[in-house]
Design an enzyme around this catalytic site. Structure first.
Site, PDB file in Angstrom:
ATOM      1  N   LYS A  38      -5.801  -5.680   3.948  1.00 55.37           N
ATOM      2  CA  LYS A  38      -5.095  -4.355   3.769  1.00 55.37           C
ATOM      3  C   LYS A  38      -4.460  -4.225   2.492  1.00 55.37           C
ATOM      4  CE  LYS A  38      -1.123  -6.761   5.623  1.00 55.37           C
ATOM      5  NZ  LYS A  38       0.107  -6.717   6.622  1.00 55.37           N
ATOM      6  N   ARG A 132       8.120  -6.434  16.506  1.00 56.16           N
ATOM      7  CA  ARG A 132       7.515  -5.556  15.712  1.00 56.16           C
ATOM      8  C   ARG A 132       6.582  -4.724  16.561  1.00 56.16           C
ATOM      9  NH1 ARG A 132       4.697  -6.849   9.832  1.00 56.16           N
ATOM     10  NH2 ARG A 132       3.017  -7.647  11.173  1.00 56.16           N
ATOM     11  N   HIS A 162       1.257 -12.255  16.461  1.00 55.15           N
ATOM     12  CA  HIS A 162       1.671 -12.509  14.968  1.00 55.15           C
ATOM     13  C   HIS A 162       2.981 -13.106  15.045  1.00 55.15           C
ATOM     14  CE1 HIS A 162       1.175 -11.808  10.742  1.00 55.15           C
ATOM     15  NE2 HIS A 162       2.488 -11.255  10.560  1.00 55.15           N
ATOM     16  N   ARG A 216      -6.583 -14.868  11.333  1.00 51.59           N
ATOM     17  CA  ARG A 216      -6.521 -13.911  10.238  1.00 51.59           C
ATOM     18  C   ARG A 216      -5.867 -14.443   8.839  1.00 51.59           C
ATOM     19  NH1 ARG A 216      -3.908 -12.195  14.827  1.00 51.59           N
ATOM     20  NH2 ARG A 216      -1.923 -12.271  13.637  1.00 51.59           N
ATOM     21  N   TYR A 257      13.734   0.713 -26.109  1.00 48.11           N
ATOM     22  CA  TYR A 257      14.562   1.691 -25.560  1.00 48.11           C
ATOM     23  C   TYR A 257      16.136   0.965 -25.545  1.00 48.11           C
ATOM     24  CZ  TYR A 257      10.953   4.676 -23.878  1.00 48.11           C
ATOM     25  OH  TYR A 257      10.079   5.557 -23.818  1.00 48.11           O
ATOM     26  N   CYS A 303       8.741  -1.053 -21.068  1.00 52.79           N
ATOM     27  CA  CYS A 303       8.513   0.427 -20.746  1.00 52.79           C
ATOM     28  C   CYS A 303       7.616   0.600 -19.854  1.00 52.79           C
ATOM     29  CB  CYS A 303       7.955   0.997 -22.099  1.00 52.79           C
ATOM     30  SG  CYS A 303       8.765   0.373 -23.725  1.00 52.79           S
ATOM     31  N   MET A 304       7.423   2.069 -19.548  1.00 52.31           N
ATOM     32  CA  MET A 304       6.343   2.290 -18.548  1.00 52.31           C
ATOM     33  C   MET A 304       4.990   1.917 -18.971  1.00 52.31           C
ATOM     34  SD  MET A 304       5.522   6.230 -17.165  1.00 52.31           S
ATOM     35  CE  MET A 304       6.883   6.596 -16.838  1.00 52.31           C
ATOM     36  N   ASP A 305       4.674   1.841 -20.299  1.00 53.72           N
ATOM     37  CA  ASP A 305       3.543   1.446 -20.752  1.00 53.72           C
ATOM     38  C   ASP A 305       3.236   0.105 -21.671  1.00 53.72           C
ATOM     39  OD1 ASP A 305       2.712   3.815 -19.496  1.00 53.72           O
ATOM     40  OD2 ASP A 305       3.394   4.830 -21.240  1.00 53.72           O
TER      41      ASP A 305
HETATM   42  C1  LIG Z   1      -0.744  -8.724  12.004  1.00 56.24           C
HETATM   43  C2  LIG Z   1      -1.046  -9.443  10.802  1.00 56.24           C
HETATM   44  N1  LIG Z   1      -1.954 -10.617  10.758  1.00 56.24           N
HETATM   45  C3  LIG Z   1      -2.100 -11.379   9.710  1.00 56.24           C
HETATM   46  C4  LIG Z   1      -1.707 -11.174   8.513  1.00 56.24           C
HETATM   47  C5  LIG Z   1      -1.873 -12.076   7.240  1.00 56.24           C
HETATM   48  O1  LIG Z   1      -0.633 -12.921   7.041  1.00 56.24           O
HETATM   49  P1  LIG Z   1      -0.728 -13.687   5.826  1.00 56.24           P
HETATM   50  O2  LIG Z   1      -0.899 -12.925   4.553  1.00 56.24           O
HETATM   51  O3  LIG Z   1       0.400 -14.359   5.923  1.00 56.24           O
HETATM   52  O4  LIG Z   1      -1.891 -14.609   6.072  1.00 56.24           O
HETATM   53  C6  LIG Z   1      -0.723 -10.033   8.480  1.00 56.24           C
HETATM   54  C7  LIG Z   1      -0.014  -9.952   7.128  1.00 56.24           C
HETATM   55  O5  LIG Z   1       1.038  -9.343   7.049  1.00 56.24           O
HETATM   56  C8  LIG Z   1      -0.520  -9.289   9.533  1.00 56.24           C
HETATM   57  O6  LIG Z   1       0.494  -8.427   9.443  1.00 56.24           O
END
Ligand SMILES: Cc1ncc(COP(=O)(O)O)c(C=O)c1O
Length: 361
Positions: A38, A132, A162, A216, A257, A303-305
């Site tokens: 993600k 959550r 999770h 995961r 700046y 700065c920005m850049d």
């Molecule tokens: C539902 C879920 N599973 C797995 C992960 C992966 O977690 P991590 O980056 O701590 O391995 C995340 C990350 O936020 C998550 O939201």
């Protein structure tokens, strides 16, 4: 031809990425790894990361949003995509059409799925203590599993939770684990996939869990970890720029700046074409960057850049500066900014090209 001109880039080391996958496999023998990609693969560039891992034989990837799922589906027709974030009822058709595996996270979305006549691959999310997304009540969960299992179009592929924490000896972690295990004992026909560990839990506990099928892997895929001691991981991203200008300051001259930095003697100031719009935020001004294997101090306001660095006599125009991911670790930058590594790497902006590097594999 590259469309990358400005000498500022994030180097993405795929050898390191693969090393980290192998380390996770050692920690989770027999379990399938679901790379969490993600947020543009935690800032690393999702398409090259997924291409590489898919080429290495990894069949399934996890993202958060439907947009992220569709971006992957557009490029990869034959991977499994698990969308972990909340799906809206109005988006079920799109998820079905593009074979996105969705997360069922509350009763209204389960009802919505049950009343559709759409082929949908689903994972049921259990809230064991994070508060959550996910179902909490055991009766609700058992009823949902039953209803989803007998629906002719629904494939209840997985069940997951999770963790809010993953430290060993952690009471909340143990409570969450126990809740899930107690629940699984009540389910006669378990879904094909059971996955609970994120990075920290993979390295600390997965070996002791015999009821899961998948893990995961997020932050540690990218070589980072919240744990102490850390597993043997290698950072995947290093943020780089090149010195494009060196100014010779006389005592009393100011920099940038607001003139907030004043030379106390004759000084050399290198200018790097990278700034807060690239994700190198202004609060980094208290830190250093690396040039020629030495730490060189940031001065003035970012700065920005552009960023100003006080440098020694050896530094030349054209020298490569590593802002993090080398001698200066991402952990060190996270400490400097009073945040976590996740935030540092995901803040590297769209403007910074991701340049992959791959040697031995
Ligand atoms: C539902 C879920 N599973 C797995 C992960 C992966 O977690 P991590 O980056 O701590 O391995 C995340 C990350 O936020 C998550 O939201």
């Amino acid at each position: 031809m590259s469309n990358h001109y400005r000498p500022t880039w994030a180097e993405i080391n795929l050898d390191h990425l693969w090393h980290n996958v192998l380390e996770a496999r050692k920690a989770a023998p027999g379990k399938e790894i679901i790379p969490v990609v993600k947020a543009n693969a935690y800032g690393h560039g999702v398409i090259p990361i997924v291409s590489f891992l898919h080429e290495k034989g990894i069949p399934i990837f996890a993202v958060s949003t439907l947009e992220e799922s569709l971006e992957l589906r557009n490029q990869f027709k034959d991977i499994d995509i698990l969308m972990m974030g909340p799906i809206l009822e109005s988006d079920l058709k799109v998820a079905s059409k593009h074979h996105i595996q969705i997360t069922l996270y509350n009763l209204p979305i389960i009802d919505a799925v049950l009343k559709q006549d759409l082929p949908l691959i689903c994972h049921l999310k259990i809230d064991t203590g994070m508060s959550r997304y996910g179902l909490v009540d055991t009766d609700d969960i058992l009823k949902a599993i039953h209803q989803l299992s007998i629906h002719s179009q629904v494939d209840l592929r997985g069940i997951y939770t999770h963790f809010a924490t993953s430290s060993e000896q952690d009471a909340l972690y143990e409570r969450q684990l126990e809740r899930l295990m107690n629940l699984l004992d009540l389910i006669p026909n378990k879904p094909k996939m059971i996955h609970i560990s994120n990075s920290s839990s993979i390295f600390k506990r997965e070996q002791t869990l015999d009821f899961t099928t998948h893990v995961r892997l997020g932050i540690s895929l990218y070589g980072l970890s919240l744990d102490n001691p850390k597993p043997d991981l290698k950072p995947v991203m290093s943020l780089k720029s090149k010195v494009v200008e060196i100014k010779s300051l006389k005592k009393g001259d100011t920099v940038g700046y607001g003139g907030t930095y004043q030379a106390s003697e004759n000084e050399r100031i290198a200018i790097l074409p990278i700034g807060y719009a690239d994700g190198f935020i202004r609060r980094n001004k208290t830190g250093s960057i690396e040039i020629r294997d030495k730490k060189q101090k940031i001065v003035g306001i970012i700065c920005m850049d552009a960023t100003f660095v006080k440098v020694d006599e050896e530094v030349r125009v054209g020298d490569v500066a590593t802002l993090f991911g080398g001698m200066i670790t991402i952990d060190e930058v996270a400490k400097r900014l009073n945040t976590i590594t996740y935030e540092v790497i995901t803040q590297v902006s769209y403007r910074v090209p991701r340049v992959t590097k791959r040697s031995s594999i």
